[in-house]
Structures are given as C-alpha cells and as structure tokens.
Design a protein around this motif. Structure first.
Motif, PDB file in Angstrom:
ATOM      1  N   ASP A 190       0.830  -1.208   0.000  1.00  0.00           N
ATOM      2  CA  ASP A 190       0.000   0.000   0.000  1.00  0.00           C
ATOM      3  C   ASP A 190       0.863   1.256   0.000  1.00  0.00           C
ATOM      4  O   ASP A 190       0.455   2.294  -0.516  1.00  0.00           O
ATOM      5  N   SER A 191       2.068   1.172   0.595  1.00  0.00           N
ATOM      6  CA  SER A 191       3.000   2.300   0.588  1.00  0.00           C
ATOM      7  C   SER A 191       4.424   1.773   0.664  1.00  0.00           C
ATOM      8  O   SER A 191       4.682   0.757   1.315  1.00  0.00           O
ATOM      9  N   VAL A 192       5.332   2.472  -0.014  1.00  0.00           N
ATOM     10  CA  VAL A 192       6.743   2.091  -0.041  1.00  0.00           C
ATOM     11  C   VAL A 192       7.592   3.346   0.133  1.00  0.00           C
ATOM     12  O   VAL A 192       7.431   4.309  -0.617  1.00  0.00           O
ATOM     13  N   HIS A 193       8.475   3.337   1.124  1.00  0.00           N
ATOM     14  CA  HIS A 193       9.371   4.470   1.355  1.00  0.00           C
ATOM     15  C   HIS A 193      10.794   3.945   1.488  1.00  0.00           C
ATOM     16  O   HIS A 193      11.083   3.149   2.392  1.00  0.00           O
ATOM     17  N   LEU A 194      11.669   4.369   0.595  1.00  0.00           N
ATOM     18  CA  LEU A 194      13.071   3.964   0.645  1.00  0.00           C
ATOM     19  C   LEU A 194      13.778   4.724   1.764  1.00  0.00           C
ATOM     20  O   LEU A 194      13.757   5.952   1.802  1.00  0.00           O
ATOM     21  N   LYS A 195      14.424   3.979   2.678  1.00  0.00           N
ATOM     22  CA  LYS A 195      15.133   4.594   3.799  1.00  0.00           C
ATOM     23  C   LYS A 195      16.641   4.628   3.581  1.00  0.00           C
ATOM     24  O   LYS A 195      17.307   5.573   3.972  1.00  0.00           O
ATOM     25  N   ARG A 196      17.183   3.572   2.944  1.00  0.00           N
ATOM     26  CA  ARG A 196      18.620   3.511   2.739  1.00  0.00           C
ATOM     27  C   ARG A 196      18.937   2.613   1.553  1.00  0.00           C
ATOM     28  O   ARG A 196      18.252   1.614   1.314  1.00  0.00           O
ATOM     29  N   PHE A 197      19.973   2.982   0.809  1.00  0.00           N
ATOM     30  CA  PHE A 197      20.371   2.193  -0.352  1.00  0.00           C
ATOM     31  C   PHE A 197      21.889   2.174  -0.446  1.00  0.00           C
ATOM     32  O   PHE A 197      22.528   3.219  -0.438  1.00  0.00           O
ATOM     33  N   ASP A 198      22.460   0.979  -0.519  1.00  0.00           N
ATOM     34  CA  ASP A 198      23.908   0.817  -0.656  1.00  0.00           C
ATOM     35  C   ASP A 198      24.191  -0.170  -1.786  1.00  0.00           C
ATOM     36  O   ASP A 198      23.526  -1.202  -1.905  1.00  0.00           O
ATOM     37  N   LYS A 199      25.199   0.152  -2.596  1.00  0.00           N
ATOM     38  CA  LYS A 199      25.626  -0.740  -3.669  1.00  0.00           C
ATOM     39  C   LYS A 199      27.140  -0.714  -3.743  1.00  0.00           C
ATOM     40  O   LYS A 199      27.746   0.335  -3.918  1.00  0.00           O
ATOM     41  N   SER A 200      27.752  -1.878  -3.611  1.00  0.00           N
ATOM     42  CA  SER A 200      29.207  -1.972  -3.606  1.00  0.00           C
ATOM     43  C   SER A 200      29.729  -2.190  -5.017  1.00  0.00           C
ATOM     44  O   SER A 200      28.960  -2.435  -5.957  1.00  0.00           O
ATOM     45  N   GLU A 201      31.046  -2.107  -5.149  1.00  0.00           N
ATOM     46  CA  GLU A 201      31.671  -2.317  -6.451  1.00  0.00           C
ATOM     47  C   GLU A 201      31.526  -3.757  -6.920  1.00  0.00           C
ATOM     48  O   GLU A 201      31.629  -4.033  -8.117  1.00  0.00           O
ATOM     49  N   GLU A 202      31.305  -4.673  -5.993  1.00  0.00           N
ATOM     50  CA  GLU A 202      31.128  -6.085  -6.356  1.00  0.00           C
ATOM     51  C   GLU A 202      29.696  -6.392  -6.762  1.00  0.00           C
ATOM     52  O   GLU A 202      29.272  -7.548  -6.789  1.00  0.00           O
ATOM     53  N   ASP A 203      28.928  -5.343  -7.067  1.00  0.00           N
ATOM     54  CA  ASP A 203      27.538  -5.491  -7.507  1.00  0.00           C
ATOM     55  C   ASP A 203      26.648  -6.080  -6.408  1.00  0.00           C
ATOM     56  O   ASP A 203      25.679  -6.772  -6.679  1.00  0.00           O
ATOM     57  N   PHE A 204      27.003  -5.795  -5.133  1.00  0.00           N
ATOM     58  CA  PHE A 204      26.166  -6.223  -4.017  1.00  0.00           C
ATOM     59  C   PHE A 204      25.236  -5.076  -3.651  1.00  0.00           C
ATOM     60  O   PHE A 204      25.683  -3.957  -3.390  1.00  0.00           O
ATOM     61  N   LEU A 205      23.958  -5.345  -3.641  1.00  0.00           N
ATOM     62  CA  LEU A 205      22.950  -4.318  -3.384  1.00  0.00           C
ATOM     63  C   LEU A 205      22.269  -4.583  -2.057  1.00  0.00           C
ATOM     64  O   LEU A 205      21.937  -5.718  -1.720  1.00  0.00           O
ATOM     65  N   GLU A 206      22.049  -3.509  -1.280  1.00  0.00           N
ATOM     66  CA  GLU A 206      21.277  -3.597  -0.045  1.00  0.00           C
ATOM     67  C   GLU A 206      20.381  -2.369   0.054  1.00  0.00           C
ATOM     68  O   GLU A 206      20.870  -1.245  -0.005  1.00  0.00           O
ATOM     69  N   ALA A 207      19.094  -2.603   0.162  1.00  0.00           N
ATOM     70  CA  ALA A 207      18.128  -1.511   0.229  1.00  0.00           C
ATOM     71  C   ALA A 207      17.173  -1.749   1.397  1.00  0.00           C
ATOM     72  O   ALA A 207      16.715  -2.870   1.617  1.00  0.00           O
ATOM     73  N   SER A 208      16.898  -0.691   2.144  1.00  0.00           N
ATOM     74  CA  SER A 208      15.981  -0.776   3.286  1.00  0.00           C
ATOM     75  C   SER A 208      14.771   0.114   3.033  1.00  0.00           C
ATOM     76  O   SER A 208      14.922   1.257   2.608  1.00  0.00           O
ATOM     77  N   PHE A 209      13.585  -0.423   3.293  1.00  0.00           N
ATOM     78  CA  PHE A 209      12.329   0.279   3.028  1.00  0.00           C
ATOM     79  C   PHE A 209      11.443   0.248   4.273  1.00  0.00           C
ATOM     80  O   PHE A 209      11.589  -0.616   5.142  1.00  0.00           O
TER      81      PHE A 209
END
Length: 229
Positions: free
Chosen positions: A175-194
C-alpha cells in the motif's frame, strides 16, 4: 622583526590559564551522565535502521573526550593553535549511512563543547529541550507507522534493473513504499531498506515470492517498525 617574534612567543607561552580541577571533574561527570541519557533516548526513540544500541555506545566516550579537549585547549592559546594543526591531518572516517546518526553525533559533540566551556546550565537546558523534541517526534511519526514494516532486500547480481526492479515489485503489492537507505558496492552487491505497508499477509508472501525470482542470492528480512534495537 626578531623582537616581535620573541614577544609573540612569550605571549603564547605565558597565556596558560590554570584549570580548576573541581570544575573539570564536575563537567566530566555531567557530560558522562547526559551522554548516557542521550544514548538511551537514541536507542528508544531513534528511527535509524542500523544497530542503534551499538552506535549509541560511542556517545559517552565522544562527549567526555570533547569535554577534555575543550577544557585543556581553552587554557592556552598555543594549544588552541596546535589543535587546529592536529585536526588538519586527522580525518573522520566512520561510515555514516543515515542523517540521524550524524545529527546525534553532533549533539554529543555539542554537549562536550558546552561542558568543556563550563556552560553547564545552557547545555543542560538545551539537552532537555532537544530530548523532548526527539520524544515528541517519535510519537508523532509512530501514529503513521503503526502498521508498517522495515523491509531489507540484499543480494548480489540483481541484474541491470537493480533497485528499480525491487521497487516495482514492492509497489505492486504494498500500500506504501518508502526507501530509507540504499547501498551498492563495487562487487555489484545491493542492499536496500524500506518502510512498507502490507494490507494482508497474502500480499507480503506474493511480494516475497517475486523478489526471490530476481536473484538466487537475494536475502529478504522483515522487522516490525515498533521493535527497538
């Protein structure tokens, strides 16, 4: 010119005001007590998604150290100039991922500056008012997030779409989505917090299934927004 240089050197050497040991001890104790309270306030009422308890453990050390530095430096102009030179080669390299972490660090340092300058009353009054504002903010936003979850998506090789694809999946089922934090490393590792809001458990499961299809290495974790760290 030699006479002027000698006069200036004598001025620097002789400008050493004695430090009142009793006042220093009182300032250090007050700094330790208030920074400990600040740590408790941050753990209970902070909104950071990182480990708040571990991060808050630095407040007492930072505040008391700042108090010591200011107390010593204010007694000597020569030490003040030396501090400027020392700070020019010292760099703060702590990983600050969220603005709130930086705000609390500044507050801890400000308290140390206040107690180091013997401005006890002003520092204590300002601390109380700021803490009241933090608590009021917590209860104000809590009304809006009572049914929300903290969702963290992490993984390697999520494809070219990356974050965009993750957000599309969440918007489809939340119903709702809010991005709080986004990190992406050089090794193509993604971490996103919502912060997300699901109207039903079935939608949560469907979102989880679609996210798992994006990558075999994807990791998904949910946390109740009312939980404390």
């Amino acid at each position: 010119m030699a006479g002027i240089a000698e006069t200036f050197q004598d001025f620097l050497v002789n400008q050493n005001a004695p430090i009142d040991l009793v006042n220093f001890v009182i300032s250090l104790v007050l700094a330790a007590i208030l920074s400990y309270i600040l740590a408790k306030v941050y753990i209970q009422y902070g909104t950071s998604l990182s480990n708040r308890r571990k991060f808050a453990g630095n407040f007492v050390l930072m505040t008391t150290t700042t108090t010591l530095i200011i107390t010593v430096v204010k007694s000597s102009l020569a030490l003040s100039l030396g501090l400027v030179g020392a700070l020019s080669i010292v760099r703060f390299r702590a990983a600050i991922k969220e603005p709130e972490e930086l705000a609390f660090l500044f507050l801890a340092i400000s308290m140390g500056l206040g107690f180091g300058a013997d401005q006890w009353l002003v520092t204590i009054v300002a601390f109380v008012i700021i803490c009241l504002l933090i608590v009021a903010r917590h209860f104000y936003y809590k009304k809006e997030e009572d049914h929300n979850l903290y969702l963290t998506v992490s993984g390697k090789s999520l494809g070219e779409l990356g974050l965009k694809k993750v957000v599309e999946v969440l918007k489809k089922h939340c119903d709702s989505v809010h991005l709080k934090r986004f990190d992406k490393s050089e090794e193509d590792f993604l971490e996103a917090s919502f912060i997300v809001d699901f109207s039903s458990f079935e939608k949560l499961e469907k979102a989880k299934e679609e996210l798992n299809k994006l990558s075999k290495s994807i990791t998904i974790s949910y946390l109740d927004s009312n939980s404390s760290y």
